[in-house]
Design an enzyme around this catalytic site. Structure first.
Site, mmCIF file in Angstrom:
data_model
loop_
_atom_site.group_PDB
_atom_site.id
_atom_site.type_symbol
_atom_site.label_atom_id
_atom_site.label_comp_id
_atom_site.label_asym_id
_atom_site.label_seq_id
_atom_site.Cartn_x
_atom_site.Cartn_y
_atom_site.Cartn_z
ATOM 1 N N ARG A 15 89.836 6.084 36.489
ATOM 2 C CA ARG A 15 89.254 4.972 35.740
ATOM 3 C C ARG A 15 90.351 4.040 35.238
ATOM 4 O O ARG A 15 91.345 4.486 34.673
ATOM 5 C CB ARG A 15 88.424 5.498 34.557
ATOM 6 N N ARG A 62 91.872 9.291 26.364
ATOM 7 C CA ARG A 62 91.435 8.214 27.257
ATOM 8 C C ARG A 62 92.535 7.970 28.287
ATOM 9 O O ARG A 62 93.555 7.354 27.998
ATOM 10 C CB ARG A 62 91.162 6.939 26.440
ATOM 11 N N GLU A 76 82.880 11.766 22.379
ATOM 12 C CA GLU A 76 82.069 12.152 23.537
ATOM 13 C C GLU A 76 82.847 13.098 24.446
ATOM 14 O O GLU A 76 83.991 12.837 24.807
ATOM 15 C CB GLU A 76 81.663 10.913 24.335
ATOM 16 N N SER A 128 78.037 13.934 28.984
ATOM 17 C CA SER A 128 76.818 13.126 28.969
ATOM 18 C C SER A 128 75.925 13.629 30.089
ATOM 19 O O SER A 128 76.395 14.212 31.070
ATOM 20 C CB SER A 128 77.128 11.636 29.161
ATOM 21 N N ARG A 152 89.314 16.201 27.731
ATOM 22 C CA ARG A 152 88.678 16.160 26.403
ATOM 23 C C ARG A 152 88.332 17.561 25.905
ATOM 24 O O ARG A 152 88.365 17.818 24.702
ATOM 25 C CB ARG A 152 87.464 15.238 26.428
#
Length: 437
Positions: free
Chosen positions: A274, A289, A361, A364, A401
Protein backbone atom coordinates in the site's frame (compact mmCIF):
# COMPACT_ATOMS: atom_id res chain seq x y z
CA UNK A 1 -10.28 4.05 -14.26
CA UNK A 2 -11.36 1.51 -16.86
CA UNK A 3 -9.77 -1.89 -17.08
CA UNK A 4 -7.12 -2.37 -19.71
CA UNK A 5 -5.35 -5.63 -20.41
CA UNK A 6 -7.16 -8.91 -19.78
CA UNK A 7 -10.91 -9.40 -19.50
CA UNK A 8 -13.43 -6.60 -19.02
CA UNK A 9 -15.92 -6.44 -16.20
CA UNK A 10 -19.57 -7.17 -16.99
CA UNK A 11 -20.60 -3.55 -16.60
CA UNK A 12 -24.27 -4.17 -17.34
CA UNK A 13 -24.36 -5.93 -14.00
CA UNK A 14 -22.16 -3.78 -11.75
CA UNK A 15 -25.29 -2.59 -9.96
CA UNK A 16 -28.46 -4.59 -10.47
CA UNK A 17 -30.08 -2.85 -13.50
CA UNK A 18 -33.51 -3.85 -12.19
CA UNK A 19 -32.79 -2.10 -8.87
CA UNK A 20 -31.60 1.02 -10.69
CA UNK A 21 -34.72 1.18 -12.88
CA UNK A 22 -37.33 0.14 -10.32
CA UNK A 23 -35.94 1.64 -7.10
CA UNK A 24 -33.45 4.41 -7.98
CA UNK A 25 -34.27 6.18 -4.71
CA UNK A 26 -32.61 3.36 -2.78
CA UNK A 27 -29.42 3.82 -4.80
CA UNK A 28 -29.65 7.61 -4.40
CA UNK A 29 -30.02 7.21 -0.62
CA UNK A 30 -27.01 4.88 -0.53
CA UNK A 31 -24.93 7.43 -2.42
CA UNK A 32 -26.10 10.19 -0.09
CA UNK A 33 -25.18 8.22 3.03
CA UNK A 34 -21.75 7.46 1.60
CA UNK A 35 -21.17 11.14 0.90
CA UNK A 36 -20.96 10.27 -2.80
CA UNK A 37 -22.70 11.91 -5.77
CA UNK A 38 -26.48 11.45 -5.73
CA UNK A 39 -26.73 13.06 -9.18
CA UNK A 40 -24.63 10.18 -10.52
CA UNK A 41 -27.67 7.90 -10.31
CA UNK A 42 -29.66 10.11 -12.67
CA UNK A 43 -26.65 10.40 -14.96
CA UNK A 44 -26.47 6.61 -15.16
CA UNK A 45 -30.20 6.29 -15.87
CA UNK A 46 -29.92 8.89 -18.63
CA UNK A 47 -26.82 7.19 -20.02
CA UNK A 48 -28.62 3.85 -20.04
CA UNK A 49 -31.50 5.38 -21.99
CA UNK A 50 -29.04 6.90 -24.48
CA UNK A 51 -27.29 3.59 -24.82
CA UNK A 52 -30.55 1.71 -25.42
CA UNK A 53 -31.78 4.23 -27.98
CA UNK A 54 -28.43 4.29 -29.78
CA UNK A 55 -28.42 0.49 -29.96
CA UNK A 56 -31.96 0.56 -31.37
CA UNK A 57 -31.00 3.23 -33.94
CA UNK A 58 -27.95 1.25 -35.02
CA UNK A 59 -29.87 -2.01 -35.32
CA UNK A 60 -32.65 -0.31 -37.29
CA UNK A 61 -30.14 1.21 -39.73
CA UNK A 62 -28.32 -2.13 -40.09
CA UNK A 63 -31.59 -3.96 -40.72
CA UNK A 64 -32.53 -1.48 -43.46
CA UNK A 65 -29.04 -1.79 -44.93
CA UNK A 66 -29.31 -5.59 -45.06
CA UNK A 67 -32.78 -5.48 -46.59
CA UNK A 68 -31.60 -2.98 -49.22
CA UNK A 69 -28.58 -5.11 -50.12
CA UNK A 70 -30.97 -7.94 -51.09
CA UNK A 71 -33.00 -5.66 -53.37
CA UNK A 72 -30.11 -4.18 -55.36
CA UNK A 73 -29.17 -7.34 -57.34
CA UNK A 74 -32.80 -7.71 -58.53
CA UNK A 75 -33.20 -4.05 -59.59
CA UNK A 76 -32.33 -2.42 -62.89
CA UNK A 77 -32.13 1.01 -64.52
CA UNK A 78 -33.26 4.05 -62.52
CA UNK A 79 -34.52 1.92 -59.67
CA UNK A 80 -31.10 0.37 -59.21
CA UNK A 81 -29.39 3.76 -59.27
CA UNK A 82 -31.79 5.05 -56.62
CA UNK A 83 -31.15 1.97 -54.46
CA UNK A 84 -27.38 2.39 -54.82
CA UNK A 85 -27.67 6.04 -53.80
CA UNK A 86 -29.74 5.03 -50.79
CA UNK A 87 -27.20 2.31 -49.95
CA UNK A 88 -24.46 4.94 -49.85
CA UNK A 89 -26.54 7.11 -47.51
CA UNK A 90 -27.29 4.11 -45.31
CA UNK A 91 -23.61 3.14 -45.09
CA UNK A 92 -22.80 6.59 -43.72
CA UNK A 93 -25.84 6.42 -41.40
CA UNK A 94 -24.80 3.01 -40.07
CA UNK A 95 -21.26 4.27 -39.46
CA UNK A 96 -22.56 7.27 -37.53
CA UNK A 97 -25.02 5.10 -35.56
CA UNK A 98 -22.25 2.66 -34.69
CA UNK A 99 -20.02 5.48 -33.44
CA UNK A 100 -22.89 6.91 -31.38
CA UNK A 101 -23.67 3.47 -29.95
CA UNK A 102 -20.03 2.89 -28.96
CA UNK A 103 -19.72 6.36 -27.41
CA UNK A 104 -22.95 5.90 -25.46
CA UNK A 105 -21.82 2.46 -24.24
CA UNK A 106 -18.42 3.84 -23.15
CA UNK A 107 -20.06 6.66 -21.20
CA UNK A 108 -22.49 4.23 -19.59
CA UNK A 109 -19.58 1.95 -18.59
CA UNK A 110 -17.68 4.88 -17.11
CA UNK A 111 -20.63 6.03 -15.02
CA UNK A 112 -21.59 2.53 -13.88
CA UNK A 113 -18.07 1.92 -12.58
CA UNK A 114 -18.36 5.08 -10.48
CA UNK A 115 -21.37 3.84 -8.48
CA UNK A 116 -20.43 2.16 -5.21
CA UNK A 117 -22.19 -0.84 -3.74
CA UNK A 118 -25.58 -0.14 -2.17
CA UNK A 119 -25.16 0.03 1.61
CA UNK A 120 -27.31 -2.02 3.94
CA UNK A 121 -30.07 -0.10 5.77
CA UNK A 122 -28.51 -0.71 9.22
CA UNK A 123 -25.20 0.96 8.33
CA UNK A 124 -24.60 4.12 10.39
CA UNK A 125 -24.69 7.39 8.46
CA UNK A 126 -21.71 9.73 8.46
CA UNK A 127 -17.96 9.55 7.98
CA UNK A 128 -14.85 8.09 9.56
CA UNK A 129 -15.71 9.19 13.11
CA UNK A 130 -19.40 8.23 13.02
CA UNK A 131 -18.98 4.50 13.68
CA UNK A 132 -21.13 2.72 16.25
CA UNK A 133 -19.43 0.67 18.97
CA UNK A 134 -21.13 -2.74 19.12
CA UNK A 135 -19.07 -4.31 21.90
CA UNK A 136 -16.02 -3.79 24.08
CA UNK A 137 -14.05 -6.77 25.37
CA UNK A 138 -11.28 -7.21 27.94
CA UNK A 139 -9.69 -5.04 30.61
CA UNK A 140 -6.97 -2.53 29.86
CA UNK A 141 -3.90 -2.90 32.04
CA UNK A 142 -3.17 -0.25 34.64
CA UNK A 143 0.59 0.05 34.20
CA UNK A 144 0.86 2.74 36.87
CA UNK A 145 -0.46 0.34 39.49
CA UNK A 146 2.06 -2.23 38.24
CA UNK A 147 4.82 0.28 38.86
CA UNK A 148 6.25 0.95 35.41
CA UNK A 149 5.72 3.11 32.34
CA UNK A 150 4.77 1.05 29.26
CA UNK A 151 7.18 1.11 26.33
CA UNK A 152 5.92 1.41 22.78
CA UNK A 153 6.40 -1.38 20.26
CA UNK A 154 9.41 0.32 18.67
CA UNK A 155 11.35 0.32 21.93
CA UNK A 156 10.18 -3.18 22.80
CA UNK A 157 11.20 -4.39 19.33
CA UNK A 158 14.69 -2.97 19.93
CA UNK A 159 14.98 -4.55 23.39
CA UNK A 160 13.87 -7.93 22.05
CA UNK A 161 15.99 -7.67 18.89
CA UNK A 162 12.72 -8.29 17.02
CA UNK A 163 12.12 -5.22 14.82
CA UNK A 164 14.78 -3.30 12.88
CA UNK A 165 13.23 -0.15 11.46
CA UNK A 166 16.50 1.70 10.90
CA UNK A 167 17.87 -0.90 8.48
CA UNK A 168 14.44 -1.25 6.85
CA UNK A 169 14.64 2.45 6.04
CA UNK A 170 18.23 2.15 4.84
CA UNK A 171 17.41 -0.63 2.40
CA UNK A 172 13.87 0.22 1.26
CA UNK A 173 12.92 3.67 2.57
CA UNK A 174 10.39 4.97 5.06
CA UNK A 175 7.61 2.69 6.32
CA UNK A 176 9.69 -0.45 5.76
CA UNK A 177 11.22 -2.72 8.41
CA UNK A 178 12.89 -6.02 9.13
CA UNK A 179 11.42 -8.59 11.49
CA UNK A 180 14.40 -10.29 13.12
CA UNK A 181 14.80 -13.24 15.47
CA UNK A 182 11.82 -13.27 17.83
CA UNK A 183 9.99 -10.87 15.51
CA UNK A 184 10.24 -13.25 12.55
CA UNK A 185 9.29 -16.19 14.76
CA UNK A 186 6.30 -14.25 16.06
CA UNK A 187 5.06 -13.61 12.51
CA UNK A 188 5.36 -17.29 11.59
CA UNK A 189 3.56 -18.28 14.79
CA UNK A 190 0.71 -15.87 14.14
CA UNK A 191 0.35 -17.03 10.54
CA UNK A 192 0.34 -20.71 11.48
CA UNK A 193 -2.18 -20.16 14.28
CA UNK A 194 -4.44 -18.25 11.89
CA UNK A 195 -4.25 -20.93 9.20
CA UNK A 196 -4.96 -23.62 11.78
CA UNK A 197 -8.05 -21.77 13.00
CA UNK A 198 -9.30 -21.18 9.47
CA UNK A 199 -8.78 -24.76 8.30
CA UNK A 200 -10.49 -25.93 11.46
CA UNK A 201 -13.60 -24.12 10.25
CA UNK A 202 -13.39 -25.65 6.80
CA UNK A 203 -11.47 -22.96 4.91
CA UNK A 204 -9.18 -24.10 2.12
CA UNK A 205 -5.71 -22.62 2.69
CA UNK A 206 -4.23 -20.75 -0.25
CA UNK A 207 -1.17 -18.77 -1.26
CA UNK A 208 -2.34 -16.59 -4.16
CA UNK A 209 -0.34 -14.40 -6.56
CA UNK A 210 0.36 -10.90 -5.31
CA UNK A 211 0.58 -9.45 -8.83
CA UNK A 212 -2.74 -9.29 -10.72
CA UNK A 213 -4.15 -8.04 -14.01
CA UNK A 214 -6.21 -4.84 -14.13
CA UNK A 215 -9.55 -6.67 -14.38
CA UNK A 216 -8.98 -8.19 -10.92
CA UNK A 217 -8.33 -4.79 -9.36
CA UNK A 218 -11.28 -3.19 -11.13
CA UNK A 219 -13.57 -6.13 -10.44
CA UNK A 220 -12.99 -5.90 -6.71
CA UNK A 221 -13.48 -2.13 -6.66
CA UNK A 222 -9.89 -1.05 -6.00
CA UNK A 223 -9.43 1.18 -9.04
CA UNK A 224 -11.92 3.79 -7.88
CA UNK A 225 -11.49 5.71 -4.65
CA UNK A 226 -8.53 3.50 -3.65
CA UNK A 227 -6.58 3.83 -6.92
CA UNK A 228 -4.03 6.28 -5.48
CA UNK A 229 -3.06 3.75 -2.81
CA UNK A 230 -2.19 1.01 -5.31
CA UNK A 231 1.23 0.14 -6.70
CA UNK A 232 1.22 -0.45 -10.46
CA UNK A 233 3.92 -1.98 -12.68
CA UNK A 234 3.23 -0.01 -15.85
CA UNK A 235 5.67 -1.91 -18.05
CA UNK A 236 3.89 -5.19 -17.30
CA UNK A 237 0.37 -3.77 -16.79
CA UNK A 238 0.13 -5.54 -13.45
CA UNK A 239 -0.78 -4.38 -9.95
CA UNK A 240 0.67 -5.29 -6.57
CA UNK A 241 -2.26 -6.26 -4.36
CA UNK A 242 -3.08 -4.32 -1.23
CA UNK A 243 -4.94 -7.35 0.11
CA UNK A 244 -5.35 -10.96 -0.97
CA UNK A 245 -9.06 -10.17 -1.26
CA UNK A 246 -8.21 -9.20 -4.85
CA UNK A 247 -6.77 -12.49 -6.17
CA UNK A 248 -9.23 -14.45 -4.02
CA UNK A 249 -12.24 -12.64 -5.49
CA UNK A 250 -10.91 -13.12 -9.04
CA UNK A 251 -10.15 -16.83 -8.47
CA UNK A 252 -13.57 -17.92 -9.76
CA UNK A 253 -14.04 -15.08 -12.28
CA UNK A 254 -16.18 -16.00 -15.29
CA UNK A 255 -17.22 -19.27 -13.67
CA UNK A 256 -20.59 -20.83 -12.86
CA UNK A 257 -20.32 -22.61 -9.52
CA UNK A 258 -22.35 -25.57 -8.32
CA UNK A 259 -24.86 -24.23 -5.80
CA UNK A 260 -24.28 -27.35 -3.70
CA UNK A 261 -20.63 -26.30 -3.30
CA UNK A 262 -21.53 -22.97 -1.65
CA UNK A 263 -20.19 -21.49 0.50
CA UNK A 264 -16.68 -21.83 -0.85
CA UNK A 265 -14.30 -20.50 1.77
CA UNK A 266 -10.60 -19.76 1.34
CA UNK A 267 -7.93 -18.51 3.74
CA UNK A 268 -4.97 -16.90 2.02
CA UNK A 269 -1.55 -15.81 3.18
CA UNK A 270 -0.11 -12.99 1.11
CA UNK A 271 2.01 -9.86 1.27
CA UNK A 272 0.03 -6.61 1.03
CA UNK A 273 1.42 -3.47 -0.60
CA UNK A 274 0.00 0.00 0.00
CA UNK A 275 1.26 3.46 -0.91
CA UNK A 276 -0.49 4.88 2.17
CA UNK A 277 -1.49 7.87 0.05
CA UNK A 278 -2.79 10.73 2.16
CA UNK A 279 -1.22 9.40 5.36
CA UNK A 280 1.81 11.71 5.39
CA UNK A 281 2.74 12.46 8.98
CA UNK A 282 0.47 9.72 10.37
CA UNK A 283 1.98 6.82 12.31
CA UNK A 284 5.47 7.53 11.04
CA UNK A 285 6.93 5.77 14.09
CA UNK A 286 7.04 2.01 14.01
CA UNK A 287 5.13 -0.59 12.05
CA UNK A 288 1.50 0.48 12.49
CA UNK A 289 1.20 2.07 9.03
CA UNK A 290 3.63 0.56 6.53
CA UNK A 291 3.99 0.04 2.78
CA UNK A 292 4.19 -3.74 3.08
CA UNK A 293 2.93 -6.31 5.57
CA UNK A 294 1.75 -9.93 5.53
CA UNK A 295 -1.81 -10.97 6.20
CA UNK A 296 -4.06 -14.01 6.45
CA UNK A 297 -7.38 -13.18 4.83
CA UNK A 298 -10.63 -15.14 4.90
CA UNK A 299 -12.85 -15.10 1.82
CA UNK A 300 -16.23 -16.62 1.01
CA UNK A 301 -18.31 -17.14 -2.11
CA UNK A 302 -21.80 -17.83 -0.80
CA UNK A 303 -25.47 -17.81 -1.73
CA UNK A 304 -26.67 -14.18 -1.65
CA UNK A 305 -29.52 -15.13 0.70
CA UNK A 306 -26.92 -16.31 3.24
CA UNK A 307 -24.56 -13.33 3.01
CA UNK A 308 -25.67 -11.53 6.17
CA UNK A 309 -25.38 -14.66 8.27
CA UNK A 310 -21.97 -15.39 6.72
CA UNK A 311 -20.87 -11.87 7.63
CA UNK A 312 -21.75 -12.48 11.28
CA UNK A 313 -19.80 -15.75 11.18
CA UNK A 314 -16.73 -13.94 9.84
CA UNK A 315 -16.93 -11.44 12.66
CA UNK A 316 -17.30 -14.24 15.21
CA UNK A 317 -14.16 -15.97 13.86
CA UNK A 318 -12.22 -12.70 14.04
CA UNK A 319 -13.38 -12.16 17.61
CA UNK A 320 -12.36 -15.70 18.55
CA UNK A 321 -8.88 -14.97 17.20
CA UNK A 322 -8.46 -11.80 19.26
CA UNK A 323 -9.86 -13.50 22.36
CA UNK A 324 -7.05 -16.05 21.99
CA UNK A 325 -4.50 -13.25 21.94
CA UNK A 326 -5.88 -11.95 25.28
CA UNK A 327 -5.92 -8.35 24.09
CA UNK A 328 -8.63 -5.76 24.90
CA UNK A 329 -10.58 -4.79 21.80
CA UNK A 330 -13.80 -3.27 20.60
CA UNK A 331 -16.07 -4.04 17.65
CA UNK A 332 -17.39 -1.18 15.52
CA UNK A 333 -20.02 -0.90 12.80
CA UNK A 334 -18.34 1.31 10.18
CA UNK A 335 -20.26 4.35 8.95
CA UNK A 336 -21.38 4.56 5.33
CA UNK A 337 -18.96 7.34 4.44
CA UNK A 338 -16.00 5.24 5.56
CA UNK A 339 -16.88 2.11 3.58
CA UNK A 340 -14.85 0.96 0.61
CA UNK A 341 -16.55 1.00 -2.77
CA UNK A 342 -17.39 -2.70 -2.72
CA UNK A 343 -18.65 -3.04 0.87
CA UNK A 344 -22.34 -2.93 1.73
CA UNK A 345 -21.46 -3.23 5.41
CA UNK A 346 -18.21 -3.53 7.37
CA UNK A 347 -17.37 -4.47 10.94
CA UNK A 348 -13.93 -3.62 12.36
CA UNK A 349 -12.12 -4.96 15.38
CA UNK A 350 -9.90 -2.36 17.03
CA UNK A 351 -7.27 -3.45 19.55
CA UNK A 352 -6.23 -1.31 22.51
CA UNK A 353 -2.72 0.15 22.10
CA UNK A 354 -1.55 1.29 25.56
CA UNK A 355 1.12 3.83 24.58
CA UNK A 356 -1.26 5.52 22.13
CA UNK A 357 -4.14 5.48 24.60
CA UNK A 358 -6.53 4.49 21.85
CA UNK A 359 -8.02 1.62 19.90
CA UNK A 360 -6.52 0.87 16.48
CA UNK A 361 -8.04 -1.15 13.64
CA UNK A 362 -6.57 -4.65 13.43
CA UNK A 363 -9.19 -6.51 11.40
CA UNK A 364 -12.18 -5.78 9.23
CA UNK A 365 -14.83 -7.93 7.61
CA UNK A 366 -16.96 -6.74 4.71
CA UNK A 367 -20.12 -8.03 3.10
CA UNK A 368 -19.73 -7.10 -0.57
CA UNK A 369 -23.08 -8.70 -1.51
CA UNK A 370 -23.09 -9.34 -5.30
CA UNK A 371 -21.09 -6.23 -6.23
CA UNK A 372 -17.76 -7.95 -6.94
CA UNK A 373 -19.36 -11.09 -8.37
CA UNK A 374 -21.30 -9.03 -10.91
CA UNK A 375 -18.14 -7.28 -12.06
CA UNK A 376 -16.17 -10.54 -12.17
CA UNK A 377 -18.89 -12.74 -13.67
CA UNK A 378 -19.15 -15.27 -10.80
CA UNK A 379 -22.49 -17.07 -10.75
CA UNK A 380 -24.27 -20.22 -9.61
CA UNK A 381 -26.94 -22.17 -11.43
CA UNK A 382 -30.56 -22.33 -10.26
CA UNK A 383 -33.72 -23.88 -11.70
CA UNK A 384 -34.57 -20.47 -13.20
CA UNK A 385 -31.15 -19.79 -14.69
CA UNK A 386 -28.07 -18.31 -13.04
CA UNK A 387 -27.55 -15.79 -10.23
CA UNK A 388 -24.48 -13.98 -9.00
CA UNK A 389 -22.93 -15.21 -5.77
CA UNK A 390 -22.19 -12.94 -2.82
CA UNK A 391 -18.59 -12.35 -1.72
CA UNK A 392 -17.31 -11.61 1.76
CA UNK A 393 -13.84 -10.97 3.12
CA UNK A 394 -12.37 -10.76 6.58
CA UNK A 395 -8.91 -10.28 8.08
CA UNK A 396 -7.85 -13.04 10.43
CA UNK A 397 -4.44 -11.52 11.13
CA UNK A 398 -2.65 -8.47 9.73
CA UNK A 399 0.74 -9.40 11.10
CA UNK A 400 2.38 -6.06 11.88
CA UNK A 401 -0.59 -4.68 13.80
CA UNK A 402 -1.00 -7.94 15.69
CA UNK A 403 2.67 -7.77 16.70
CA UNK A 404 2.22 -4.16 17.88
CA UNK A 405 -0.79 -5.14 19.99
CA UNK A 406 0.90 -8.21 21.49
CA UNK A 407 4.12 -6.43 22.40
CA UNK A 408 2.45 -3.43 23.99
CA UNK A 409 -0.33 -5.24 25.85
CA UNK A 410 1.76 -8.16 27.15
CA UNK A 411 4.99 -6.35 27.98
CA UNK A 412 6.69 -6.70 31.34
CA UNK A 413 8.81 -4.26 33.34
CA UNK A 414 12.18 -5.53 32.05
CA UNK A 415 11.11 -5.26 28.39
CA UNK A 416 10.25 -8.92 28.02
CA UNK A 417 6.86 -9.89 26.62
CA UNK A 418 4.46 -12.57 27.85
CA UNK A 419 3.19 -14.86 25.11
CA UNK A 420 -0.58 -15.56 25.12
CA UNK A 421 -1.30 -19.18 26.02
CA UNK A 422 -2.93 -20.03 22.67
CA UNK A 423 0.17 -18.81 20.80
CA UNK A 424 2.73 -20.66 22.90
CA UNK A 425 2.56 -24.00 20.99
CA UNK A 426 3.47 -22.11 17.80
CA UNK A 427 6.59 -20.70 19.49
CA UNK A 428 8.01 -24.00 20.70
CA UNK A 429 6.19 -23.82 24.02
CA UNK A 430 7.82 -20.54 25.05
CA UNK A 431 5.78 -18.46 27.49
CA UNK A 432 7.85 -15.30 27.16
CA UNK A 433 10.00 -13.32 24.71
CA UNK A 434 13.21 -12.43 26.49
CA UNK A 435 15.20 -9.20 26.17
CA UNK A 436 18.34 -9.63 24.09
CA UNK A 437 21.65 -9.26 25.96
Amino acid sequence: MAAHGGRRANLDAVIDPKLLREDPDRVRESQRRRGASVALVDEVLAAEERRRSSIAAYEQARAEQKALSKKIPRAAGDEKQALLARAKELAAQVKRAEAERDAAAARYDELMLAIDNVVEPEVPAGGEDDYVVLDEVGERRDFASEGFEPRDHVELGRILGAIDIERGGKVSGSRFYYLVGAGAQLELALVNMAIDQATGYGFTPMIPPSLVKPFAMEGTGFLGQAADDVYRLERDDLYLVGTSEVPLAAYHSDEILDVESLPRRYAALSPCYRREAGSHGKDVRGIVRVHWFDKVEMFSFCHPDDAREEHRRFLAWEREWWDKLEIPYRVIDTAAGDLGASAARKFDIEAWIPTQGRYREVTSTSNCTQFQARRLGIRFRTEDGTRHVATLNGTLVAVTRAIVAILENHQEADGGVRIPKALQPYLGGRSRLEPVA
